[in-house]
Write an enzyme that holds these catalytic residues in place. Structure first.
Site, mmCIF file in Angstrom:
data_model
loop_
_atom_site.group_PDB
_atom_site.id
_atom_site.type_symbol
_atom_site.label_atom_id
_atom_site.label_comp_id
_atom_site.label_asym_id
_atom_site.label_seq_id
_atom_site.Cartn_x
_atom_site.Cartn_y
_atom_site.Cartn_z
ATOM 1 N N HIS A 172 28.579 -24.050 6.277
ATOM 2 C CA HIS A 172 29.556 -24.387 5.236
ATOM 3 C C HIS A 172 29.936 -25.874 5.297
ATOM 4 O O HIS A 172 29.806 -26.599 4.312
ATOM 5 C CB HIS A 172 30.803 -23.507 5.413
ATOM 6 C CG HIS A 172 31.895 -23.783 4.418
ATOM 7 N ND1 HIS A 172 32.096 -23.001 3.313
ATOM 8 C CD2 HIS A 172 32.819 -24.755 4.358
ATOM 9 C CE1 HIS A 172 33.105 -23.492 2.608
ATOM 10 N NE2 HIS A 172 33.573 -24.562 3.226
ATOM 11 N N GLU A 173 30.366 -26.308 6.457
ATOM 12 C CA GLU A 173 30.773 -27.715 6.593
ATOM 13 C C GLU A 173 29.564 -28.638 6.429
ATOM 14 O O GLU A 173 29.682 -29.740 5.906
ATOM 15 C CB GLU A 173 31.464 -27.960 7.935
ATOM 16 C CG GLU A 173 32.708 -27.091 8.219
ATOM 17 C CD GLU A 173 33.762 -27.122 7.115
ATOM 18 O OE1 GLU A 173 33.827 -28.116 6.377
ATOM 19 O OE2 GLU A 173 34.519 -26.136 6.978
ATOM 20 N N HIS A 180 29.186 -29.390 2.803
ATOM 21 C CA HIS A 180 30.088 -30.480 2.395
ATOM 22 C C HIS A 180 29.492 -31.828 2.812
ATOM 23 O O HIS A 180 29.522 -32.805 2.064
ATOM 24 C CB HIS A 180 31.451 -30.338 3.080
ATOM 25 C CG HIS A 180 32.342 -29.283 2.496
ATOM 26 N ND1 HIS A 180 32.730 -29.299 1.179
ATOM 27 C CD2 HIS A 180 32.956 -28.196 3.044
ATOM 28 C CE1 HIS A 180 33.552 -28.262 0.948
ATOM 29 N NE2 HIS A 180 33.691 -27.582 2.054
ATOM 30 N N GLU A 193 33.369 -27.597 -2.927
ATOM 31 C CA GLU A 193 33.296 -26.236 -2.388
ATOM 32 C C GLU A 193 32.059 -25.513 -2.931
ATOM 33 O O GLU A 193 31.507 -24.647 -2.257
ATOM 34 C CB GLU A 193 34.595 -25.491 -2.730
ATOM 35 C CG GLU A 193 34.893 -24.284 -1.881
ATOM 36 C CD GLU A 193 35.110 -24.572 -0.396
ATOM 37 O OE1 GLU A 193 35.237 -25.749 0.007
ATOM 38 O OE2 GLU A 193 35.143 -23.588 0.378
HETATM 39 ZN ZN ZN Z 1 34.954 -25.860 2.314
#
Ligand code: ZN
Length: 502
Positions: free
Chosen positions: A266-267, A270, A296
Site C-alpha cells: 500500500h505505502e 503511494h 489513495e
Molecule cells: Zn494510503
C-alpha cells in the site's frame, strides 16, 4: 514589460522553491519523529516543527505572496501551464488561510493539539464523555470557518475542497448511494457462504524475514531504493522528503503476516506515484500527488487490484513459502489466496477487507455531513454510530473505543478526509478498467512478475503529472469519466463470486 514579467516569474518561482524547502525540512522532522526519535526528543521536536510551520504559514499568507498573486492574476491567461497551476495552488492556499482571523486560526491549532491528547485518553478508557466537549468545539469551529470561507450548496463542500477539490456532496451522495445496496447485498451472500480458514495468517512469522520479504516486493514493484528507504513505525505511512527521497514505513507484527505484507505494498503504491513525478516539476509546489483520492487510488491499486490478485501470488507465493517454509508448509496457493481475501464485517475500519471497507467510510461520511449541516448532535454520536454499524455491517461495537472513538481524524480536525479513502477504491477500479483497455493481457504480466509494464502505464497516464493536472482532470483523461461506482461493483462481483462460489 517583458523584462518585468520575466523578473516576476523568476522571483515567484524562487519564493515557491523556498517554501518547498521548508516543507522538506518539516517532512524530515515528522518522519524522524515517527520512526527513530528517542522518547525524550518529543518536546524539542514539537518546538522545531512549530517554528518551521509558523514560518511556512507566514510565507503562504505574506504581503509578498499577496503581491505575487495580484501581479500574476493580470497575466494569468498567458502563463505556461506549470506556472499557471503553481499560481492557482498558491492562490487557493492563500485565500483559504487569509479569510480566517489570525486569532481564530491560532485557537484551532491549540484546540486540535489538546483534543488529540484527550482523544488518546478517551480511547484508552473508552470514555466518549471525556472527548465529547472537545469534539463539540471542533465541530463548532469548523462551522465557523466554513462561514468565513463560504460554500456552494452544502457547507460540507467547503471541507471536501481541502482533500478532494472538485468533489461535492451531491457527487458523493450519488456515488455512495449506487455503491451501498449492492455492497451490502454481496456481503449478505458472502456471509451465507463458507468462510476460508485464515488462522494460519496468525502463526509466528519472524519480523526480520517479513522485513526481507517486504524489501523484495518493493523492489519487484519498481520502488527505487536510491530514492527512498523502508523503516518501521507504529502507524505506517509514506512521506516525501524531497523529489529524490520518498520514504516508506511499515509495521511487522510477529503474529500476523498481513499487516506488513499489504501495508508495505500500500505505502509502496503511494511511493511509486511520488517517485515518478516529472523532473521538470522539481522545485515547484506541483511535485506531489494531486489529491488524497488519486493518491489513495494508487496505494489501493497496488495493494488490492495487484497485491491481492491470484496472478500476483501465482508469481510470488513460491518466494513467500521459501521465506517461511515451515509456517506455510500446509497452505496451498488457493488456500492462501482465499485467506488474504476473506470478507468479514468487523468493527475497525483499518482492519476491514476490501468489500466492507467502503461501508465504514459511508458511515463516517454521513455522520460528518450531518454534524457540519447541524442535523446531528455530537452528544448522540455513540448511539448513531452503533445503529449505523448494525445497519450497514451487521455488527455492534462492544465499546466506544472500538466504535466512535477509533479514528484520530476528528480529534485532528480532519473533517472531509474520510471520503477520499473510498474515492481511492472507486478510482482504482475505474483506472484498472482503463489499463485493461490499453494492456488487455496485463494480468499475464502480473503472473510473470513483469510489473514494470503496468507501472510504466501509470507513470505515463498519472504519475508524471504530479499536481500539474487537477484530480478531476487526471480521472477524466485516464478514464473519460468522473467518479463512477459501477466499476468497483463489477470488480467485486468478478472477484468474490468465484472466490466464495456464490
Ligand atoms: Zn494510503
Amino acid at each position: 514589460m517583458v523584462a518585468n514579467r520575466e523578473e516576476l516569474l523568476q522571483s515567484f518561482r524562487t519564493y515557491v522553491k523556498k517554501m518547498q524547502d521548508y516543507q522538506s525540512a518539516l517532512a524530515l522532522l515528522g518522519w524522524d519523529a515517527r520512526t527513530h526519535m528517542p522518547k525524550r526528543g518529543v518536546e524539542g521536536r514539537a518546538s522545531a516543527i512549530g517554528t518551521l510551520s509558523a514560518e511556512l504559514f507566514t510565507q503562504k499568507t505574506s504581503d509578498k505572496m499577496a503581491s505575487f498573486l495580484e501581479e500574476l492574476s493580470l497575466v494569468a491567461d498567458s502563463l505556461d501551464q506549470t506556472t499557471r497551476r503553481m499560481y492557482e495552488e498558491c492562490k487557493k492556499q492563500y485565500d483559504r488561510q487569509v479569510l480566517i482571523p489570525a486569532d481564530r486560526y491560532e485557537a484551532m491549532t491549540v484546540l486540535v493539539s489538546q483534543s488529540e491528547s484527550v482523544w488518546q485518553e478517551a480511547r484508552k478508557t473508552s470514555n466518549f464523555t471525556l472527548f465529547q466537549p472537545y469534539l463539540q468545539k471542533i465541530v463548532d469551529m469548523k462551522r465557523e470557518f466554513i462561514g468565513y470561507w463560504g460554500y456552494e450548496d452544502h457547507p460540507y463542500n467547503a471541507l471536501l475542497a481541502d482533500f478532494e477539490p472538485g468533489v461535492t456532496v451531491a457527487m458523493l451522495d450519488d456515488v455512495f448511494a449506487g455503491l451501498r445496496a449492492p455492497t451490502v447485498n454481496l456481503l449478505r451472500r458472502i456471509e451465507a457462504a463458507q468462510q476460508p480458514d485464515d488462522t494460519f495468517l496468525s502463526r509466528h512469522y519472524d519480523p526480520e524475514k517479513q522485513r526481507k520479504f517486504s524489501l523484495f516486493i518493493l523492489k519487484e514493484m519498481g520502488y527505487d531504493f536510491d530514492a527512498g528507504c523502508l523503516d518501521e513505525t507504529a502507524h505506517p505511512f509514506e512521506t516525501s522528503i524531497a523529489p529524490g527521497d520518498i520514504r516508506v514505513t511499515t509495521h511487522f507484527f510477529p503474529n500476523f503476516l498481513n499487516a506488513a505484507l499489504f501495508g508495505t505494498i500500500h505505502e509502496g503504491g503511494h511511493a511509486l506515484y511520488e517517485q515518478n513525478i516529472a523532473a521538470d516539476l522539481i522545485g515547484t509546489n506541483l511535485h506531489s500527488g494531486t489529491s488524497m483520492g488519486i493518491h489513495e487510488s494508487q496505494s489501493r491499486f497496488w495493494e488490492n487490484v495487484i497485491g491481492r490478485s491470484y496472478e500476483f501470488w501465482q508469481r510470488y507465493y513460491g518466494d513467500l513459502k521459501n521465506m517461511f517454509p515451515s509456517e506455510l508448509s500446509d497452505v496451498s496457493l488457493d488456500h492462501f489466496y482465499a485467506a488474504i481475501n476473506a470478507v468479514k464485517p468487523s468493527l475497525i475500519r483499518i482492519e476491514a477487507d476490501e468489500l466492507t471497507y467502503n461501508l465504514h467510510i459511508m458511515l463516517r461520511y454521513e455522520i460528518e455531513k450531518g454534524l457540519i449541516a447541524g442535523d446531528l448532535q455530537v452528544k448522540d454520536l455513540p448511539e448513531i454510530w452503533n445503529a449505523k454499524m448494525k445497519d450497514y455491517l451487521g455488527v455492534m461495537p462492544d465499546s466506544d473505543a472500538n466504535g466512535v472513538l477509533q479514528d484520530i481524524h476528528w480529534a485532528g480536525g480532519d473533517f472531509g478526509y474520510f471520503p477520499s479513502y473510498s474515492l481511492g477504491n472507486i478510482y482504482a477500479a475505474q483506472i484498472t478498467r482503463a489499463l485493461e483497455k490499453d494492456i488487455p493481457n496485463y494480468r499475464e504480466h502480473v503472473t510473470s512478475g513483469n510489473l514494470s509494464e503496468i507501472r510504466n502505464w501509470l507513470v505515463r497516464h498519472i504519475y508524471q503529472y504530479g499536481s500539474l493536472l487537477t484530480p478531476g482532470e487526471v480521472l477524466q483523461s485516464v478514464t473519460g469519466e468522473s467518479a463512477n461506482s459501477e466499476y468497483i461493483l463489477d470488480y467485486f462481483e468478478k472477484k468474490f463470486v468465484p472466490l466464495y462460489k456464490l
